[in-house]
Design a protein around this motif. Structure first.
Motif, PDB file in Angstrom:
ATOM      1  N   LEU A  16      22.706  53.778  -4.649  1.00  0.00           N
ATOM      2  CA  LEU A  16      23.804  54.554  -4.050  1.00  0.00           C
ATOM      3  C   LEU A  16      25.113  53.792  -3.851  1.00  0.00           C
ATOM      4  O   LEU A  16      25.113  52.694  -3.381  1.00  0.00           O
ATOM      5  CB  LEU A  16      23.350  55.035  -2.673  1.00  0.00           C
ATOM      6  N   LEU A  17      26.247  54.430  -4.141  1.00  0.00           N
ATOM      7  CA  LEU A  17      27.571  53.805  -4.073  1.00  0.00           C
ATOM      8  C   LEU A  17      27.928  53.320  -2.682  1.00  0.00           C
ATOM      9  O   LEU A  17      27.868  54.068  -1.749  1.00  0.00           O
ATOM     10  CB  LEU A  17      28.633  54.831  -4.468  1.00  0.00           C
ATOM     11  N   PHE A  18      28.398  52.042  -2.576  1.00  0.00           N
ATOM     12  CA  PHE A  18      28.998  51.557  -1.337  1.00  0.00           C
ATOM     13  C   PHE A  18      30.463  51.889  -1.391  1.00  0.00           C
ATOM     14  O   PHE A  18      31.211  51.229  -2.088  1.00  0.00           O
ATOM     15  CB  PHE A  18      28.860  50.034  -1.243  1.00  0.00           C
ATOM     16  N   ILE A  19      30.924  52.879  -0.674  1.00  0.00           N
ATOM     17  CA  ILE A  19      32.318  53.270  -0.705  1.00  0.00           C
ATOM     18  C   ILE A  19      33.008  52.691   0.507  1.00  0.00           C
ATOM     19  O   ILE A  19      32.577  52.872   1.633  1.00  0.00           O
ATOM     20  CB  ILE A  19      32.439  54.796  -0.713  1.00  0.00           C
ATOM     21  N   GLN A  20      34.116  51.986   0.297  1.00  0.00           N
ATOM     22  CA  GLN A  20      34.822  51.358   1.400  1.00  0.00           C
ATOM     23  C   GLN A  20      35.908  52.262   1.956  1.00  0.00           C
ATOM     24  O   GLN A  20      36.527  51.939   2.953  1.00  0.00           O
ATOM     25  CB  GLN A  20      35.453  50.043   0.929  1.00  0.00           C
ATOM     26  N   ALA A  75      37.139  56.614   2.312  1.00  0.00           N
ATOM     27  CA  ALA A  75      36.848  58.019   2.006  1.00  0.00           C
ATOM     28  C   ALA A  75      37.719  58.533   0.878  1.00  0.00           C
ATOM     29  O   ALA A  75      37.487  59.615   0.348  1.00  0.00           O
ATOM     30  CB  ALA A  75      37.076  58.867   3.254  1.00  0.00           C
ATOM     31  N   ASP A  76      38.721  57.755   0.486  1.00  0.00           N
ATOM     32  CA  ASP A  76      39.610  58.174  -0.589  1.00  0.00           C
ATOM     33  C   ASP A  76      38.946  58.104  -1.948  1.00  0.00           C
ATOM     34  O   ASP A  76      39.412  58.680  -2.908  1.00  0.00           O
ATOM     35  CB  ASP A  76      40.863  57.272  -0.630  1.00  0.00           C
ATOM     36  N   TYR A  77      37.841  57.371  -2.035  1.00  0.00           N
ATOM     37  CA  TYR A  77      37.208  57.185  -3.334  1.00  0.00           C
ATOM     38  C   TYR A  77      36.064  58.164  -3.535  1.00  0.00           C
ATOM     39  O   TYR A  77      35.310  58.464  -2.624  1.00  0.00           O
ATOM     40  CB  TYR A  77      36.659  55.747  -3.454  1.00  0.00           C
ATOM     41  N   PHE A  78      35.946  58.622  -4.767  1.00  0.00           N
ATOM     42  CA  PHE A  78      34.878  59.544  -5.140  1.00  0.00           C
ATOM     43  C   PHE A  78      33.514  58.887  -4.937  1.00  0.00           C
ATOM     44  O   PHE A  78      33.330  57.707  -5.204  1.00  0.00           O
ATOM     45  CB  PHE A  78      35.038  59.909  -6.611  1.00  0.00           C
ATOM     46  N   VAL A  79      32.572  59.642  -4.444  1.00  0.00           N
ATOM     47  CA  VAL A  79      31.221  59.125  -4.243  1.00  0.00           C
ATOM     48  C   VAL A  79      30.285  59.744  -5.256  1.00  0.00           C
ATOM     49  O   VAL A  79      30.066  60.936  -5.248  1.00  0.00           O
ATOM     50  CB  VAL A  79      30.716  59.434  -2.829  1.00  0.00           C
ATOM     51  N   TYR A  80      29.768  58.925  -6.132  1.00  0.00           N
ATOM     52  CA  TYR A  80      28.709  59.408  -7.004  1.00  0.00           C
ATOM     53  C   TYR A  80      27.397  59.154  -6.294  1.00  0.00           C
ATOM     54  O   TYR A  80      27.345  58.958  -5.102  1.00  0.00           O
ATOM     55  CB  TYR A  80      28.778  58.726  -8.384  1.00  0.00           C
ATOM     56  N   SER A  81      26.313  59.103  -7.051  1.00  0.00           N
ATOM     57  CA  SER A  81      25.008  59.070  -6.422  1.00  0.00           C
ATOM     58  C   SER A  81      24.586  57.697  -5.938  1.00  0.00           C
ATOM     59  O   SER A  81      23.683  57.593  -5.144  1.00  0.00           O
ATOM     60  CB  SER A  81      23.959  59.584  -7.405  1.00  0.00           C
ATOM     61  N   ARG A  82      25.211  56.645  -6.402  1.00  0.00           N
ATOM     62  CA  ARG A  82      24.670  55.344  -6.089  1.00  0.00           C
ATOM     63  C   ARG A  82      25.628  54.502  -5.264  1.00  0.00           C
ATOM     64  O   ARG A  82      26.821  54.489  -5.493  1.00  0.00           O
ATOM     65  CB  ARG A  82      24.335  54.595  -7.387  1.00  0.00           C
ATOM     66  N   GLN A 108      28.613  56.055   5.668  1.00  0.00           N
ATOM     67  CA  GLN A 108      29.702  56.098   4.694  1.00  0.00           C
ATOM     68  C   GLN A 108      30.461  57.429   4.742  1.00  0.00           C
ATOM     69  O   GLN A 108      31.238  57.736   3.835  1.00  0.00           O
ATOM     70  CB  GLN A 108      29.140  55.875   3.276  1.00  0.00           C
ATOM     71  N   SER A 109      30.221  58.194   5.812  1.00  0.00           N
ATOM     72  CA  SER A 109      30.911  59.473   6.010  1.00  0.00           C
ATOM     73  C   SER A 109      30.713  60.421   4.832  1.00  0.00           C
ATOM     74  O   SER A 109      31.632  61.125   4.421  1.00  0.00           O
ATOM     75  CB  SER A 109      32.415  59.239   6.253  1.00  0.00           C
ATOM     76  N   GLN A 110      29.503  60.452   4.305  1.00  0.00           N
ATOM     77  CA  GLN A 110      29.187  61.332   3.183  1.00  0.00           C
ATOM     78  C   GLN A 110      28.285  62.474   3.649  1.00  0.00           C
ATOM     79  O   GLN A 110      27.318  62.259   4.370  1.00  0.00           O
ATOM     80  CB  GLN A 110      28.496  60.550   2.068  1.00  0.00           C
ATOM     81  N   GLU A 111      28.606  63.682   3.228  1.00  0.00           N
ATOM     82  CA  GLU A 111      27.855  64.850   3.674  1.00  0.00           C
ATOM     83  C   GLU A 111      26.560  65.052   2.900  1.00  0.00           C
ATOM     84  O   GLU A 111      25.607  65.625   3.427  1.00  0.00           O
ATOM     85  CB  GLU A 111      28.726  66.100   3.551  1.00  0.00           C
ATOM     86  N   CYS A 112      26.539  64.613   1.640  1.00  0.00           N
ATOM     87  CA  CYS A 112      25.353  64.855   0.828  1.00  0.00           C
ATOM     88  C   CYS A 112      25.212  63.786  -0.244  1.00  0.00           C
ATOM     89  O   CYS A 112      26.140  63.002  -0.486  1.00  0.00           O
ATOM     90  CB  CYS A 112      25.402  66.238   0.182  1.00  0.00           C
ATOM     91  N   LEU A 113      24.070  63.771  -0.872  1.00  0.00           N
ATOM     92  CA  LEU A 113      23.731  62.782  -1.878  1.00  0.00           C
ATOM     93  C   LEU A 113      23.763  63.398  -3.272  1.00  0.00           C
ATOM     94  O   LEU A 113      23.033  64.349  -3.558  1.00  0.00           O
ATOM     95  CB  LEU A 113      22.334  62.219  -1.599  1.00  0.00           C
ATOM     96  N   GLU A 114      24.614  62.878  -4.137  1.00  0.00           N
ATOM     97  CA  GLU A 114      24.636  63.325  -5.523  1.00  0.00           C
ATOM     98  C   GLU A 114      23.619  62.533  -6.336  1.00  0.00           C
ATOM     99  O   GLU A 114      23.457  61.338  -6.136  1.00  0.00           O
ATOM    100  CB  GLU A 114      26.036  63.165  -6.104  1.00  0.00           C
ATOM    101  N   PHE A 115      22.963  63.204  -7.272  1.00  0.00           N
ATOM    102  CA  PHE A 115      21.908  62.539  -8.027  1.00  0.00           C
ATOM    103  C   PHE A 115      21.818  63.031  -9.475  1.00  0.00           C
ATOM    104  O   PHE A 115      20.980  62.552 -10.239  1.00  0.00           O
ATOM    105  CB  PHE A 115      20.555  62.770  -7.346  1.00  0.00           C
TER     106      PHE A 115
END
Length: 499
Positions: A9-13, A15-22, A335-342
């Motif tokens: 799962l993506l470590f996003i630093q 919220a401006d960056y797109f979050v993929y599944s990892r 990471q302030s993400q609402e859901c997990l993309e996979f």
């Protein structure tokens, strides 16, 4: 820059960056700064820029083709506040950029800027790696254009740059030391090996010097760091989840428990592989950057202890699968993400974007290309004794290379490319002097690093309680004593290199 290199799962630093599944992709956090996350700072961007404004250098596109006269602009930053130009004993510290965008904040907040630089009155420079950040040698990231993205080209970039700086500022009598963490740590060691006439020494933090196609030992280190009790519960949860997936009636339940962004289809093997890879990545990412300077990396402060306390809480009246889902929810919330993309196809689609300014996963297409052409580093599920199932084997990673870059990027191509890398640099057996290799045993990447002295001047320093690139970040009152002592040893070793 972030200290290296999973498919998880993506470590996003931000919220401006797109979050993929990892949170990690082949071991690197998928944000624009790469493995070596930025030090924390209270400074505004304007204040950072006043410390070291961005500058540009005319760089060759292809160093190994004398008939190719094309050039491009490479970005760098300089901080000369502490530099004693009149004293030829004052060195030049060059921090090599890695697989992410460079930032001048390193020249204010990083360990080099707060410790080593002031001590030696050094001129500090940060050089951005070609194809990352704003250093764009070609108009786009098409597979054809990415052929100029190699570690060999990057090393020659640095060599050209040093000669340019020496001539521009008249610094030929001052000695250079190169620094790097993770992938750029490998570059630092390789640079000293290939260009010993240009630099007096190198500090290589968490540097994986051995390229390997199937990095199955990554999960071995993860398991050892998590501990037997935690691993046992993870395996129980994985086994239970595997059984649940077999029934279509359970798919909506899985979707809800794990807060998936799209409906779950257990017959899509690639999506299932991504899903289980994500769950493994929750643990892999925390292990890789456990405790030491987490706040400085821009990530959450979640630790191994936090995750394992959830997995081993047998009094919580929830089953193992629910505990695994709870871990996933903790990471999403952090990471302030609402859901997990996979979805695998969604991942490939985004990786096929070749426009630098339109990609939603900054630096990802470039780094994965380097794994497919030079390093491998695929953290597979091929070990029999790991608890995350066997859903992401080597073939799963090779398929990604083919789907993203073309059919020629097959297993035979990867094997030959990795063999070339190890032959070119030497792998574990590199021959080099005046290099210090620093590794933490919690960090899974230490398995590909130098853990014993190569010779009297190529020294290895191994810390039992630290993880990835911890030595490069600012001091913290919570730093383990061995981390503090390591920084003192580094400082002393730099002095020996520039004598």
């Amino acid at each position: 820059m972030r200290c290296l290199l999973i498919i998880t799962l993506l470590f996003i630093q931000s919220a401006d960056y797109f979050v993929y599944s990892r949170r990690l992709l082949f071991g690197r956090p998928i944000d624009k700064h790469g493995f070596l996350g930025l030090p924390r700072t209270t400074l505004k961007q304007s204040e950072i820029e006043s410390i070291a404004k961005e500058q540009w250098f005319e760089q060759k596109l292809d160093h190994f083709d004398p008939t190719n006269l094309l050039t491009w602009k490479q970005r760098y930053f300089i901080n000369d506040d502490m530099f004693n130009r009149s004293n030829t004993n004052s060195p030049i510290f060059l921090q090599l950029g890695g697989e992410g965008e460079a930032s001048a904040v390193w020249l204010k907040e990083g360990q080099i800027a707060t410790n080593y630089g002031p001590h030696y009155q050094a001129l500090q420079i940060l050089l951005e790696h070609r194809y990352y950040g704003q250093s764009r040698p070609t108009q786009d990231m098409s597979t054809e254009n990415l052929k100029y993205l190699t570690s060999e080209q990057a090393l020659q970039d640095a060599a050209n740059f040093i000669e340019f700086i020496n001539e521009k500022y008249g610094l030929n009598k001052h000695k250079w030391i190169v620094f790097g963490g993770s992938y750029s740590g490998s570059l630092a060691a390789w640079f000293r090996m290939k260009y010993p006439h240009l630099v007096a020494g190198a500090i290589a933090s968490s540097a994986p010097v051995q390229a390997v196609l199937d990095f199955e030992d990554y999960l071995k280190v993860v398991d050892e760091s998590l501990g037997k009790k935690c691993v046992r519960e993870i395996k129980s949860a994985t086994d239970d989840l595997t059984e649940l997936i077999k029934s279509k009636n359970n798919w909506p339940v899985i979707e809800k428990k794990f807060k998936l962004c799209t409906p779950f289809n257990g017959t899509n093997s690639l999506d299932v592989s991504n899903f289980f890879g994500n769950l493994a990545g929750n643990f892999e990412g925390v292990v890789q950057y456990n405790k030491d300077n987490r706040a400085f990396e821009g990530g959450s402060s979640i630790t191994i202890d936090d995750l394992c306390s959830v997995m081993t809480d047998l009094n919580s009246n929830i089953n193992s699968t629910d505990r695994l889902a709870k871990v996933n929810q903790i990471l999403l919330k952090s990471q302030s993400q609402e859901c997990l993309e996979f979805k695998y196809d969604d991942y490939v689609k985004k990786m096929l974007v070749v426009d630098f300014d339109k990609t939603e996963v900054p630096s990802a297409r470039q780094w994965v290309y380097q794994t497919c052409t030079e390093f491998g580093f695929y953290q597979t599920s091929d070990r029999n004794d790991q608890p995350f199932g066997h859903y992401f084997p080597l073939d799963f990673f090779i398929k990604q290379c083919i789907d993203i870059y073309g059919s020629e990027f097959n297993k035979n191509f990867l094997e030959k490319s990795i063999q070339f890398t190890n032959n070119f640099y030497g792998g574990y057996n590199l021959t080099v002097s005046n290099v210090m290799f620093i590794n933490g045993l919690i960090d899974p990447w230490h398995a590909l690093g130098i853990l014993e002295d190569l010779n009297p001047t190529a020294k290895a320093l191994v810390m039992k309680k630290t993880a990835h690139c911890a030595d490069m970040y600012p001091d913290s009152s919570e730093d383990p004593s061995e981390l503090k002592s390591t920084r003192n040893v580094i400082k002393q070793m730099i002095g020996k290199f520039i004598q």
